[in-house]
Design a protein around this motif. Structure first.
Motif, mmCIF file in Angstrom:
data_model
loop_
_atom_site.group_PDB
_atom_site.id
_atom_site.type_symbol
_atom_site.label_atom_id
_atom_site.label_comp_id
_atom_site.label_asym_id
_atom_site.label_seq_id
_atom_site.Cartn_x
_atom_site.Cartn_y
_atom_site.Cartn_z
ATOM 1 N N GLY A 51 2.889 -5.783 12.941
ATOM 2 C CA GLY A 51 2.363 -4.456 12.617
ATOM 3 C C GLY A 51 2.944 -3.908 11.338
ATOM 4 O O GLY A 51 2.249 -3.265 10.540
ATOM 5 N N PHE A 52 4.212 -4.176 11.100
ATOM 6 C CA PHE A 52 4.837 -3.727 9.845
ATOM 7 C C PHE A 52 4.208 -4.438 8.654
ATOM 8 O O PHE A 52 3.926 -3.807 7.631
ATOM 9 N N LYS A 53 3.976 -5.726 8.777
ATOM 10 C CA LYS A 53 3.461 -6.496 7.641
ATOM 11 C C LYS A 53 2.060 -6.053 7.232
ATOM 12 O O LYS A 53 1.698 -6.153 6.062
ATOM 13 N N VAL A 54 1.259 -5.557 8.193
ATOM 14 C CA VAL A 54 -0.115 -5.148 7.868
ATOM 15 C C VAL A 54 -0.258 -3.638 7.754
ATOM 16 O O VAL A 54 -1.365 -3.121 7.664
ATOM 17 N N SER A 55 0.860 -2.907 7.744
ATOM 18 C CA SER A 55 0.864 -1.439 7.585
ATOM 19 C C SER A 55 0.148 -0.737 8.724
ATOM 20 O O SER A 55 -0.590 0.234 8.510
ATOM 21 N N ALA A 56 0.331 -1.195 9.941
ATOM 22 C CA ALA A 56 -0.279 -0.547 11.105
ATOM 23 C C ALA A 56 0.678 0.502 11.659
ATOM 24 O O ALA A 56 1.888 0.282 11.722
ATOM 25 N N ALA A 57 0.142 1.658 12.040
ATOM 26 C CA ALA A 57 0.959 2.721 12.633
ATOM 27 C C ALA A 57 1.412 2.272 14.023
ATOM 28 O O ALA A 57 0.686 1.557 14.724
ATOM 29 N N PRO A 58 2.584 2.702 14.461
ATOM 30 C CA PRO A 58 3.535 3.620 13.801
ATOM 31 C C PRO A 58 4.564 2.917 12.912
ATOM 32 O O PRO A 58 5.669 3.431 12.733
ATOM 33 N N PHE A 59 4.220 1.772 12.374
ATOM 34 C CA PHE A 59 5.141 1.014 11.512
ATOM 35 C C PHE A 59 4.680 1.040 10.059
ATOM 36 O O PHE A 59 4.909 0.109 9.301
ATOM 37 N N HIS A 60 4.035 2.131 9.688
ATOM 38 C CA HIS A 60 3.416 2.268 8.370
ATOM 39 C C HIS A 60 4.224 3.133 7.419
ATOM 40 O O HIS A 60 3.838 3.292 6.259
ATOM 41 N N PHE A 61 5.342 3.703 7.870
ATOM 42 C CA PHE A 61 6.004 4.768 7.111
ATOM 43 C C PHE A 61 6.450 4.330 5.720
ATOM 44 O O PHE A 61 6.568 5.142 4.809
ATOM 45 N N TRP A 62 6.678 3.072 5.529
ATOM 46 C CA TRP A 62 7.102 2.570 4.222
ATOM 47 C C TRP A 62 5.959 2.562 3.219
ATOM 48 O O TRP A 62 6.197 2.626 2.005
ATOM 49 N N THR A 63 4.727 2.500 3.690
ATOM 50 C CA THR A 63 3.587 2.214 2.817
ATOM 51 C C THR A 63 3.386 3.221 1.690
ATOM 52 O O THR A 63 3.311 2.825 0.515
ATOM 53 N N PRO A 64 3.270 4.538 1.951
ATOM 54 C CA PRO A 64 3.003 5.475 0.842
ATOM 55 C C PRO A 64 4.096 5.467 -0.222
ATOM 56 O O PRO A 64 3.788 5.446 -1.432
ATOM 57 N N ASP A 65 5.344 5.494 0.197
ATOM 58 C CA ASP A 65 6.445 5.547 -0.768
ATOM 59 C C ASP A 65 6.553 4.251 -1.564
ATOM 60 O O ASP A 65 6.782 4.278 -2.785
ATOM 61 N N VAL A 66 6.394 3.123 -0.894
ATOM 62 C CA VAL A 66 6.504 1.837 -1.591
ATOM 63 C C VAL A 66 5.340 1.649 -2.557
ATOM 64 O O VAL A 66 5.525 1.229 -3.708
ATOM 65 N N TYR A 67 4.136 1.979 -2.143
ATOM 66 C CA TYR A 67 2.980 1.847 -3.032
ATOM 67 C C TYR A 67 3.117 2.759 -4.243
ATOM 68 O O TYR A 67 2.755 2.393 -5.356
ATOM 69 N N GLU A 68 3.610 3.980 -4.013
ATOM 70 C CA GLU A 68 3.728 4.940 -5.105
ATOM 71 C C GLU A 68 4.750 4.491 -6.138
ATOM 72 O O GLU A 68 4.555 4.664 -7.343
ATOM 73 N N GLY A 69 5.850 3.904 -5.690
ATOM 74 C CA GLY A 69 6.891 3.490 -6.619
ATOM 75 C C GLY A 69 6.660 2.129 -7.245
ATOM 76 O O GLY A 69 7.105 1.862 -8.361
ATOM 77 N N THR A 70 5.951 1.253 -6.541
ATOM 78 C CA THR A 70 5.680 -0.084 -7.067
ATOM 79 C C THR A 70 4.714 0.003 -8.245
ATOM 80 O O THR A 70 3.756 0.778 -8.204
ATOM 81 N N PRO A 71 4.943 -0.746 -9.338
ATOM 82 C CA PRO A 71 3.955 -0.772 -10.421
ATOM 83 C C PRO A 71 2.559 -1.028 -9.874
ATOM 84 O O PRO A 71 2.378 -1.863 -8.982
ATOM 85 N N THR A 72 1.568 -0.316 -10.416
ATOM 86 C CA THR A 72 0.218 -0.319 -9.853
ATOM 87 C C THR A 72 -0.350 -1.720 -9.692
ATOM 88 O O THR A 72 -1.020 -2.037 -8.696
ATOM 89 N N PHE A 73 -0.089 -2.591 -10.665
ATOM 90 C CA PHE A 73 -0.617 -3.951 -10.601
ATOM 91 C C PHE A 73 -0.126 -4.679 -9.354
ATOM 92 O O PHE A 73 -0.900 -5.323 -8.636
ATOM 93 N N PHE A 74 1.161 -4.556 -9.054
ATOM 94 C CA PHE A 74 1.723 -5.246 -7.895
ATOM 95 C C PHE A 74 1.395 -4.512 -6.600
ATOM 96 O O PHE A 74 1.306 -5.137 -5.535
ATOM 97 N N ALA A 75 1.206 -3.194 -6.659
ATOM 98 C CA ALA A 75 0.772 -2.449 -5.473
ATOM 99 C C ALA A 75 -0.616 -2.904 -5.040
ATOM 100 O O ALA A 75 -0.911 -2.993 -3.837
ATOM 101 N N ALA A 76 -1.484 -3.205 -6.020
ATOM 102 C CA ALA A 76 -2.814 -3.715 -5.696
ATOM 103 C C ALA A 76 -2.717 -5.061 -4.993
ATOM 104 O O ALA A 76 -3.444 -5.328 -4.020
ATOM 105 N N PHE A 77 -1.844 -5.925 -5.471
ATOM 106 C CA PHE A 77 -1.626 -7.228 -4.825
ATOM 107 C C PHE A 77 -1.112 -7.035 -3.400
ATOM 108 O O PHE A 77 -1.566 -7.693 -2.457
#
Length: 469
Positions: free
Chosen positions: A207-233
């Motif tokens: 569930g964490f690996k696929v960003s499924a709740a309630p194990f999704h909390f890392w997703t918004p912050d990590v996507y926002e900080g990761t360079p856009t190109f790698f966030a898309a990947f």
């Protein structure tokens, strides 16, 4: 197997290209490598199940199809790294090689037949992403994203590994078919609690690996900080590989446990919670990048419906629905992140206002972004519509009408936040800081046009790929 060998060898070879100190060679070389891998991968289509490494890895139509998705997605994403080429990014060879190595992990995840091979694949993919998340070393947000992703990823990897250990302790094997037999024919009833706890821990890790709740909390912050190109990947390749692995685990290992009411209720609750949090969370965002992060969470919920509604085989309606949805979602998401990266690189903004007036300054960017948003929202004549249609159809056939009704309501909610970029691009005027046209190379324009075309082709001619598994 050929894909894994090629990606590993080409990843190492790409590192040596970095010694030439000429970034202009790296992008075409990387794309040529991926095109070669994609073609070699197709050779294994309809060749039957081919076991490798003492049956730990099996190449069949299922693994070939999902390998094609992740390789094609990476190929379509690479043109948006041209800024790194122009700026003379010193670490570009390493970045491309890390992407190739992460694809090795993705292929292992879609072709595994042994739980240890699943673990190796997840770690190969994840370690590369930990590094790429923090690749913008001078940006504090990138450093924070890498640290959060690494710490939370390492913690959940431990949970997944503990779950694998408990399943092994209860069944005495790591082989998928043997675990399935042991689940259906338990020798010692006293070991059943250990098995169920192990299954639950594996569910948490996946569930964490696929960003499924309630194990999704890392997703918004990590996507926002990761360079856009790698966030898309991260949003496309990692999710597609994760769900392919999840589907194998669900169908081949624990079908009997699902029938006994052990696995399925938890997965159903996770699915509904993911849909709710992903869509409601996206509504409140002012950053397009964070909106796409919550969008990624919501689409994990739709894909979970396919897992809930599985029919016990990798060639059924659920598997085909997940494959088609993964492809349509990946193409649309790459298009959205590609436009966002081009806009953010010049306008230095990732909020909705950064898109203001884009239809006047760059009609192609606005058109591609519109097609991507409509596809992600599931509007007809786009690939996203039929992706949801196939998933929902499989769920209705298996009696999950209530879950489908809830998903349709959440899809209606998603229209609000997917229309916001379109409104900004077509109905709002540019201001002093956003009135200049975005510089787009002909190479990137061709990639954007291809992405939009693929999205529309999948929406007009879904039968081309909807039943290939």
């Amino acid at each position: 197997m050929n894909s894994i060998i090629l990606l590993s060898v080409l990843g190492l070879g790409n590192l040596f290209l970095g010694f030439l100190r000429s970034n202009r060679l790296l992008l075409p070389a990387a794309m040529l490598m991926l095109a070669l891998v994609f073609g070699i991968n197709l050779i294994d289509w309809n060749e039957g199940a081919q076991p490798f490494f003492n049956d730990m890895l099996v190449i069949d139509n299922f693994s070939v199809a999902f390998t094609g998705v992740v390789v094609l997605t990476t190929f379509l994403l690479l043109p948006f790294s041209q800024k790194y080429v122009r700026d003379g990014q010193a670490n570009l060879a390493e970045y491309y090689s890390l992407l190739l190595f992460s694809l090795v992990g993705a292929v292992m995840m879609v072709a595994y037949n042994h739980l240890l091979m699943l673990f190796v694949g997840i770690e190969t993919l994840s370690i590369a992403m930990y590094v790429l998340a923090g690749s913008d070393k001078r940006n504090l947000r990138s450093n924070e994203a890498a640290l959060k992703y690494f710490l939370m990823g390492s913690f959940t990897t431990g949970i997944l590994l503990f779950g694998i250990a408990l399943v092994y302790g209860a069944t005495g094997t790591f082989q998928l078919s043997q675990i399935s037999f042991a689940v259906q024919n338990p020798i010692n009833d006293s070991l059943q609690p250990m098995l169920y706890i192990g299954m639950l821990l594996m569910l948490v890790g996946m569930g964490f690996k696929v960003s499924a709740a309630p194990f999704h909390f890392w997703t918004p912050d990590v996507y926002e900080g990761t360079p856009t190109f790698f966030a898309a990947f991260m949003s496309t390749v990692v999710k597609a590989a994760g769900f392919a692995a999840f589907l194998k685990l669900m169908v081949q290992v624990f079908p009997a446990a699902s029938a006994q009411g052990v696995w399925l209720p938890t997965l159903t609750a996770m699915c509904a919670l993911t849909l709710l949090i992903g869509n409601v969370g996206a509504v409140a965002q002012t950053s397009v990048k964070r909106m796409l992060a919550y969008s990624s969470v919501s689409h994990a919920g739709y894909l979970l419906i396919g897992l809930v509604a599985f029919n016990g085989q990798l060639e059924g309606a659920s598997a085909n629905g997940i494959f088609f949805y993964s492809l349509a979602y990946s193409v649309a998401t790459v298009a959205a992140f590609g436009v966002l990266k081009l806009v953010a690189d010049q306008r230095q903004r990732e909020d909705y206002n950064g898109l203001n007036g884009l239809a006047k300054t760059n009609p192609l960017l606005a058109f591609v972004m519109t097609v991507a948003m409509l596809s992600l929202a599931g509007i007809p004549l786009t690939g996203g519509f039929f992706g949801k249609f196939f998933i929902f159809s499989a769920a209705v056939e298996n009696g999950y009408i209530g879950l489908v009704v809830f998903a349709v309501v959440m899809s209606m909610v998603s229209i609000y936040y997917y229309l916001r970029p379109i409104i900004a691009m077509y109905m709002r005027n540019t201001d002093v800081t956003t009135d200049e046209p975005i510089h787009v190379t002909s190479f990137q324009s061709a990639a954007l046009f291809l992405l939009a075309l693929l999205t529309m082709v999948l929406g007009v001619l879904p039968g081309l790929l909807s039943g290939i598994l």
